[in-house]
Design a protein around this motif. Structure first.
Motif: not given
Length: 64
Positions: A4-7, A11-19
């Motif tokens: 449940g780590d929100g941070a 990070c995963r959402r930002v990384a997916a958008r960057a990729i």
């Protein structure tokens, strides 16, 4: 990391958008950079694509 780590989720959402290429590139496609207070030999006479946060960014095609 906890499930449940929100941070971590952010990070995963930002990384997916960057990729996926859906984030803007403020460096203009830069592949090289240096501290704005220094001027390495490879940067002499080359146009910087951007200067952000005390760093100068350059595109590879402008270095040739």
């Amino acid at each position: 990391m906890p499930a449940g780590d929100g941070a971590l989720a952010i990070c995963r959402r930002v990384a997916a958008r960057a990729i996926a290429g859906s984030l803007p590139d403020p460096t203009g496609g830069a592949t090289h950079f240096h501290d704005a207070l220094a001027l390495p030999g490879w940067a002499l006479g080359r146009p910087a694509a951007a200067e952000i946060g005390g760093l100068c960014f350059y595109r590879a095609e402008d270095l040739g």
